[in-house]
Structures are given as C-alpha cells and as structure tokens.
Scaffold this motif. Sequence first.
Motif, short mmCIF file in Angstrom:
data_model
loop_
_atom_site.label_atom_id
_atom_site.label_comp_id
_atom_site.label_asym_id
_atom_site.label_seq_id
_atom_site.Cartn_x
_atom_site.Cartn_y
_atom_site.Cartn_z
N ALA A 1 0.85 -1.18 0.00
CA ALA A 1 0.00 0.00 0.00
C ALA A 1 0.89 1.23 0.00
O ALA A 1 1.95 1.23 0.62
CB ALA A 1 -0.93 0.00 1.20
N PHE B 1 -2.97 10.61 -3.57
CA PHE B 1 -3.21 9.49 -4.47
C PHE B 1 -2.82 8.17 -3.80
O PHE B 1 -1.65 7.79 -3.80
CB PHE B 1 -2.43 9.69 -5.77
N SER C 1 -2.89 3.92 -3.16
CA SER C 1 -2.98 2.68 -3.95
C SER C 1 -2.66 1.50 -3.05
O SER C 1 -2.00 1.63 -2.02
CB SER C 1 -2.01 2.72 -5.13
N SER D 1 -2.21 -3.13 -3.39
CA SER D 1 -2.33 -4.37 -4.15
C SER D 1 -2.07 -5.53 -3.20
O SER D 1 -1.37 -5.40 -2.19
CB SER D 1 -1.33 -4.41 -5.31
N SER E 1 -5.84 -5.15 -7.23
CA SER E 1 -5.18 -3.86 -6.96
C SER E 1 -6.16 -2.72 -7.24
O SER E 1 -7.11 -2.86 -8.01
CB SER E 1 -3.92 -3.70 -7.82
N TYR E 2 -5.87 -1.62 -6.57
CA TYR E 2 -6.65 -0.40 -6.76
C TYR E 2 -5.69 0.77 -6.55
O TYR E 2 -4.85 0.75 -5.66
CB TYR E 2 -7.79 -0.30 -5.74
N GLY E 3 -5.82 1.77 -7.40
CA GLY E 3 -4.95 2.93 -7.23
C GLY E 3 -5.54 4.17 -7.86
O GLY E 3 -6.39 4.10 -8.75
N VAL E 4 -5.08 5.31 -7.37
CA VAL E 4 -5.49 6.61 -7.88
C VAL E 4 -4.24 7.35 -8.35
O VAL E 4 -3.24 7.36 -7.63
CB VAL E 4 -6.22 7.44 -6.79
N THR E 5 -4.30 7.92 -9.53
CA THR E 5 -3.19 8.73 -10.04
C THR E 5 -3.73 10.10 -10.44
O THR E 5 -4.92 10.26 -10.69
CB THR E 5 -2.51 8.09 -11.26
N LYS F 1 -8.94 6.60 -11.28
CA LYS F 1 -9.07 5.52 -10.30
C LYS F 1 -9.13 4.21 -11.09
O LYS F 1 -9.97 4.07 -11.97
CB LYS F 1 -10.34 5.70 -9.48
N GLN F 2 -8.21 3.29 -10.78
CA GLN F 2 -8.18 2.04 -11.53
C GLN F 2 -8.25 0.85 -10.59
O GLN F 2 -7.55 0.80 -9.58
CB GLN F 2 -6.92 1.93 -12.39
N SER G 1 -11.13 1.47 -15.28
CA SER G 1 -10.44 2.74 -15.04
C SER G 1 -11.45 3.87 -15.24
O SER G 1 -12.14 3.91 -16.26
CB SER G 1 -9.28 2.86 -16.04
#
Length: 179
Positions: A1, A20, A22, A24, A49-53, A98-99, A122
């Motif tokens: 994380a 941001f 994230s 996994s 997984s999840y993440g924000v860019t 956000k993916q 996404s």
Amino acid sequence: ATVRSDRSSRFGADHQTGVFPSFSVGWLMHEEAFMDNLSVINSLKPRVSYGVTGNFLIPNYGSIGLLTSSNYVIGDAVVPGALPISFSNRELTWETTKQFNVGLDYALMENRIYGTFDYYRSLTTDLLLAVNIPSVSGFTSALSNIGEVENKGFEVQVTSRNLVGNFKWSTEFNFSTNK
C-alpha cells in the motif's frame, strides 16, 4: 500500500495538493497445503489492486489569468499597457484516474502452459481540457475540469512451451477487450 501526495502551482490556490492512494495484494495459492496434491498446478496467484493517479499536464500557472504587454493609442500618443492573454480559473484541480484490477497468474504441467487473466476498470474524472467559450469574453477557450472517461476490459495471455529440448518451440496467444 502507498499514499502519494503531490503539489502543483498549476492549479488554483485551494486545489494545488492531490493525494493518491494505492494498494495491491496477491496470494501465492500454490504454496498452500491444500494444493499439495494438485501436481498439475505449478503456480497459482490471484491478485487484486486499486490505485489513484493524478494528472497535472497543463501549462505552468494554468489557473491564473496571464497578462502580456501591448501598446495602446491615446490621442496622438502610443503608450505601453497590458492585456489579458489567458482566462483565469481558480477552481482548476487535478485530473484523477481511479483504476481497479483483478487477475490470476498461473502455470500448469511443469510450467509448460502459463499465463494471466485480467479484468480492469479505469475511471478518469475532472478531465483537464481547453473548452470553447464565447468569443465575446475576449477569449476562445479556457482550461476547465470537465467530463469523465471510463475504460474497462478483459485481457487473457496464454503461453505454451510445446518443445523444450535442443529444438524449442513455444506458442503465445493474447486477447483483450476495451470498452
């Protein structure tokens, strides 16, 4: 994380910082005791997984209305002055994506067949776009956060090692969708 915090002077004073996060996680399922009797499976790893860019790719100080020098005629004299060349938008902020991804990596039959399955989604919001505005404003476009784009799809990749001696032969197959 992870959590990433970025700051950019390209945005309005109240919107310069973006946060941001994230994470996994994966599970080496093939290393569990209940998998010991399944000799055909050499590797099995589900993952998510999840993440924000964030995107800040606009001109420097893009939220600030800029001025340029210009000459004016007052009576019979030419005098120096200034005129605006860009529209001000103090509400301009980070474009964010956000993916989410869920997948499975595997290897079978002494690693002769291996590959991955993936599903992704996404969502990009607050798109940074130069939008057309009425020319009566003195400008033809202005930077804005407007709209969103969603992409989602499925990806499959399979490799087989058909011959592994002095003569080697492998076959690869991949398939993907994007909507």
